[in-house]
Design an enzyme around this catalytic site. Structure first.
Site, PDB file in Angstrom:
ATOM      1  N   GLU A 131      -4.388   0.384  -8.546  1.00 42.93           N
ATOM      2  CA  GLU A 131      -3.322   1.356  -8.790  1.00 42.93           C
ATOM      3  C   GLU A 131      -2.113   0.544  -9.268  1.00 42.93           C
ATOM      4  O   GLU A 131      -1.649  -0.362  -8.561  1.00 42.93           O
ATOM      5  CB  GLU A 131      -3.017   2.030  -7.446  1.00 42.93           C
ATOM      6  CG  GLU A 131      -2.463   3.410  -7.509  1.00 42.93           C
ATOM      7  CD  GLU A 131      -2.248   3.994  -6.098  1.00 42.93           C
ATOM      8  OE1 GLU A 131      -2.112   3.248  -5.120  1.00 42.93           O
ATOM      9  OE2 GLU A 131      -2.206   5.223  -6.016  1.00 42.93           O
ATOM     10  N   SER A 174       0.816  -1.211   0.000  1.00 47.49           N
ATOM     11  CA  SER A 174       0.000   0.000   0.000  1.00 47.49           C
ATOM     12  C   SER A 174       0.851   1.263   0.000  1.00 47.49           C
ATOM     13  O   SER A 174       0.331   2.343  -0.222  1.00 47.49           O
ATOM     14  CB  SER A 174      -0.945  -0.004   1.194  1.00 47.49           C
ATOM     15  OG  SER A 174      -0.228  -0.245   2.373  1.00 47.49           O
ATOM     16  N   HIS A 228      -1.769  -2.500  -6.730  1.00 48.48           N
ATOM     17  CA  HIS A 228      -2.370  -2.138  -5.443  1.00 48.48           C
ATOM     18  C   HIS A 228      -3.898  -2.155  -5.533  1.00 48.48           C
ATOM     19  O   HIS A 228      -4.502  -1.280  -6.154  1.00 48.48           O
ATOM     20  CB  HIS A 228      -1.859  -0.745  -5.029  1.00 48.48           C
ATOM     21  CG  HIS A 228      -2.342  -0.305  -3.689  1.00 48.48           C
ATOM     22  ND1 HIS A 228      -2.507   1.020  -3.352  1.00 48.48           N
ATOM     23  CD2 HIS A 228      -2.692  -1.018  -2.588  1.00 48.48           C
ATOM     24  CE1 HIS A 228      -2.935   1.097  -2.116  1.00 48.48           C
ATOM     25  NE2 HIS A 228      -3.062  -0.121  -1.638  1.00 48.48           N
ATOM     26  N   ASN A 238      -2.718   6.386  -1.087  1.00 48.99           N
ATOM     27  CA  ASN A 238      -2.476   6.586   0.340  1.00 48.99           C
ATOM     28  C   ASN A 238      -1.790   7.906   0.664  1.00 48.99           C
ATOM     29  O   ASN A 238      -1.834   8.363   1.794  1.00 48.99           O
ATOM     30  CB  ASN A 238      -1.709   5.399   0.914  1.00 48.99           C
ATOM     31  CG  ASN A 238      -2.675   4.267   1.184  1.00 48.99           C
ATOM     32  OD1 ASN A 238      -3.781   4.494   1.687  1.00 48.99           O
ATOM     33  ND2 ASN A 238      -2.301   3.049   0.828  1.00 48.99           N
TER      34      ASN A 238
HETATM   35  N1  CAA Z   1     -16.100  -8.168   1.066  1.00 51.03           N
HETATM   36  C1  CAA Z   1     -16.868  -8.388  -0.015  1.00 51.03           C
HETATM   37  N2  CAA Z   1     -17.975  -7.655  -0.288  1.00 51.03           N
HETATM   38  C2  CAA Z   1     -18.319  -6.690   0.577  1.00 51.03           C
HETATM   39  C3  CAA Z   1     -17.576  -6.429   1.737  1.00 51.03           C
HETATM   40  C4  CAA Z   1     -16.417  -7.207   1.976  1.00 51.03           C
HETATM   41  N3  CAA Z   1     -15.623  -7.011   3.024  1.00 51.03           N
HETATM   42  N4  CAA Z   1     -18.157  -5.396   2.403  1.00 51.03           N
HETATM   43  C5  CAA Z   1     -19.256  -5.048   1.693  1.00 51.03           C
HETATM   44  N5  CAA Z   1     -19.352  -5.820   0.589  1.00 51.03           N
HETATM   45  C6  CAA Z   1     -20.361  -5.747  -0.465  1.00 51.03           C
HETATM   46  C7  CAA Z   1     -21.725  -6.053   0.065  1.00 51.03           C
HETATM   47  O1  CAA Z   1     -21.991  -7.442   0.018  1.00 51.03           O
HETATM   48  C8  CAA Z   1     -22.617  -5.294  -0.904  1.00 51.03           C
HETATM   49  O2  CAA Z   1     -22.728  -6.047  -2.087  1.00 51.03           O
HETATM   50  P1  CAA Z   1     -23.981  -5.875  -3.069  1.00 51.03           P
HETATM   51  O3  CAA Z   1     -24.018  -4.456  -3.504  1.00 51.03           O
HETATM   52  O4  CAA Z   1     -23.628  -6.830  -4.147  1.00 51.03           O
HETATM   53  O5  CAA Z   1     -25.165  -6.237  -2.269  1.00 51.03           O
HETATM   54  C9  CAA Z   1     -21.807  -4.059  -1.247  1.00 51.03           C
HETATM   55  O6  CAA Z   1     -20.443  -4.376  -0.901  1.00 51.03           O
HETATM   56  C10 CAA Z   1     -22.267  -2.854  -0.467  1.00 51.03           C
HETATM   57  O7  CAA Z   1     -22.212  -3.208   0.910  1.00 51.03           O
HETATM   58  P2  CAA Z   1     -23.219  -2.681   1.991  1.00 51.03           P
HETATM   59  O8  CAA Z   1     -24.530  -2.320   1.354  1.00 51.03           O
HETATM   60  O9  CAA Z   1     -23.238  -3.643   3.129  1.00 51.03           O
HETATM   61  O10 CAA Z   1     -22.527  -1.422   2.631  1.00 51.03           O
HETATM   62  P3  CAA Z   1     -22.067  -0.070   1.959  1.00 51.03           P
HETATM   63  O11 CAA Z   1     -23.086   0.467   1.018  1.00 51.03           O
HETATM   64  O12 CAA Z   1     -21.600   0.785   3.090  1.00 51.03           O
HETATM   65  O13 CAA Z   1     -20.799  -0.450   1.090  1.00 51.03           O
HETATM   66  C11 CAA Z   1     -18.462  -0.423   1.038  1.00 51.03           C
HETATM   67  C12 CAA Z   1     -19.675  -1.033   1.673  1.00 51.03           C
HETATM   68  C13 CAA Z   1     -18.411  -0.766  -0.447  1.00 51.03           C
HETATM   69  C14 CAA Z   1     -17.253  -1.053   1.738  1.00 51.03           C
HETATM   70  C15 CAA Z   1     -18.517   1.124   1.191  1.00 51.03           C
HETATM   71  O14 CAA Z   1     -18.781   1.448   2.540  1.00 51.03           O
HETATM   72  C16 CAA Z   1     -17.256   1.819   0.783  1.00 51.03           C
HETATM   73  O15 CAA Z   1     -17.020   2.060  -0.393  1.00 51.03           O
HETATM   74  N6  CAA Z   1     -16.412   2.209   1.768  1.00 51.03           N
HETATM   75  C17 CAA Z   1     -15.129   2.824   1.517  1.00 51.03           C
HETATM   76  C18 CAA Z   1     -14.131   1.782   1.142  1.00 51.03           C
HETATM   77  C19 CAA Z   1     -12.793   2.366   0.842  1.00 51.03           C
HETATM   78  O16 CAA Z   1     -12.554   3.540   0.896  1.00 51.03           O
HETATM   79  N7  CAA Z   1     -11.859   1.474   0.518  1.00 51.03           N
HETATM   80  C20 CAA Z   1     -10.507   1.855   0.271  1.00 51.03           C
HETATM   81  C21 CAA Z   1      -9.749   1.678   1.540  1.00 51.03           C
HETATM   82  S1  CAA Z   1      -8.090   2.170   1.345  1.00 51.03           S
HETATM   83  C22 CAA Z   1      -7.343   0.849   0.702  1.00 51.03           C
HETATM   84  O17 CAA Z   1      -7.848  -0.225   0.562  1.00 51.03           O
HETATM   85  C23 CAA Z   1      -5.949   1.082   0.309  1.00 51.03           C
HETATM   86  C24 CAA Z   1      -4.951   0.907   1.340  1.00 51.03           C
HETATM   87  O18 CAA Z   1      -3.825   0.665   0.939  1.00 51.03           O
HETATM   88  C25 CAA Z   1      -5.154   1.094   2.787  1.00 51.03           C
END
Ligand code: CAA
Length: 283
Positions: free
Chosen positions: A152, A119, A140, A190
């Site tokens: 990425e 990351s 990434h 990040n």
């Molecule tokens: N694994 C697989 N699928 C998942 C999941 C997981 N851990 N969490 C949620 N989902 C799926 C759900 O099953 C749902 O699927 P459907 O649309 O097919 O029904 C969908 O995602 C939406 O989930 P929810 O309705 O339960 O909840 P939500 O609307 O809040 O969405 C989310 C969840 C997509 C995670 C959303 O909250 C989101 O986009 N959050 C931000 C995530 C983000 O910023 N990620 C980047 C993090 S930084 C990174 O990864 C880089 C790093 O290096 C640190």
């Protein structure tokens, strides 16, 4: 170059997600970790995700079985001897990554691409641990991998154009959107995300608002799907701290100084959702 067989090193949250999307796209995938229990845990995460798709009527039981059949359990990196690409998603630690890449370099076929899901760690430095820096690249993925569309792709100093093109095409075949980035600390994702999360923790630390209020401001005011403090707990506070330290070391600028409250929580073992307690508490 045609990619058919993949090894994912590290069967945690990210590694299992990467293995899932690769298997769903039809690649033969070795999911590798140090012990059987760790690989089994990764398989369980994948099965749960696929079961949810079946329950929602988006996938049949047969399609699920087809994805699972593309997955092979591996606890020995020797399995890398006949794969086309290895995607490393192990612990974020330069020493560990260098050790893994140097070993993979000895085992993997000459044509194989060595990719890291790091990351924030420099791809160029990881590549220097191998005799094929031109075939080393950053790939990434975002968390949760099956849902987030971005990959990425980070070019190290020596990365071949051909390697970049193969990885870009693979990301597209996984249904993802590749974005090209050069090798600087934190890349783009990040470098922009973590200072925001760190600043949100500073606003909590300084008593500007409650954790719920800070998250609400960013959710309702900026249309973020989750507030930065909730997201920090999902990513893991240890990972957030590690990335901030990488940015701080890499740029030497005070604006990347990790918030003392972030350090305190990590020292206390409050690492976020995965430990049941981070900035928030989880049932
Ligand atoms: N694994 C697989 N699928 C998942 C999941 C997981 N851990 N969490 C949620 N989902 C799926 C759900 O099953 C749902 O699927 P459907 O649309 O097919 O029904 C969908 O995602 C939406 O989930 P929810 O309705 O339960 O909840 P939500 O609307 O809040 O969405 C989310 C969840 C997509 C995670 C959303 O909250 C989101 O986009 N959050 C931000 C995530 C983000 O910023 N990620 C980047 C993090 S930084 C990174 O990864 C880089 C790093 O290096 C640190």
């Amino acid at each position: 170059m045609d990619i058919k067989t993949v090894m994912v090193v590290g069967a945690g949250q990210m590694g299992s997600g990467i293995a899932q999307v690769c298997a769903a796209a039809g690649y033969k995938v070795y999911l590798n970790d140090l012990a059987d229990e760790l690989v089994e845990k990764g398989f369980k995460i994948i099965e749960q995700n696929l079961n949810r798709q079946v329950t929602k009527g988006r996938m049949t039981e047969i399609e699920k079985e087809n994805v699972m059949e593309n997955l092979y359990s591996s606890t020995d990196v020797i399995d890398a001897n006949n794969v086309d690409i290895i995607i490393e998603a192990a612990t974020e630690n330069m020493g560990i990554k260098k050790e893994i890449f140097s070993k993979l370099d000895e085992i993997a076929p000459q044509h194989a691409i060595l990719a890291s899901n790091t990351s924030s760690l420099p791809i160029t430095e990881i590549a220097a641990a191998t005799n094929r820096p031109e075939r080393v690249i950053g790939m990434h993925f975002m968390n949760p991998v099956p849902v987030m569309r971005l990959v990425e792709i980070i070019r190290g100093l020596a990365t071949d154009d051909e390697v970049y093109e193969v990885v870009e095409a693979m990301a597209k075949a996984l249904g993802k959107v590749p974005v090209e980035v050069n090798d600087f600390p934190g890349f783009v994702s990040n470098r922009v995300l973590m200072p925001m999360i760190n600043e949100a923790i500073f606003t909590l630390y300084e008593g500007v608002a409650t954790k719920e209020a800070i998250d609400e401001v960013m959710k309702l005011g900026m249309n973020h799907p989750m507030g930065p403090l909730t997201l920090a707990d999902v990513i893991g506070l240890d990972t957030c701290l590690y990335i901030m330290e990488t940015l701080h070391d890499g740029f030497g600028d005070d604006k990347y100084r990790p918030c003392p409250l972030l350090r305190k929580y990590v020292k206390a073992g409050r690492l976020g959702k995965k430990t049941g307690r981070g900035i928030y508490e989880y049932g």
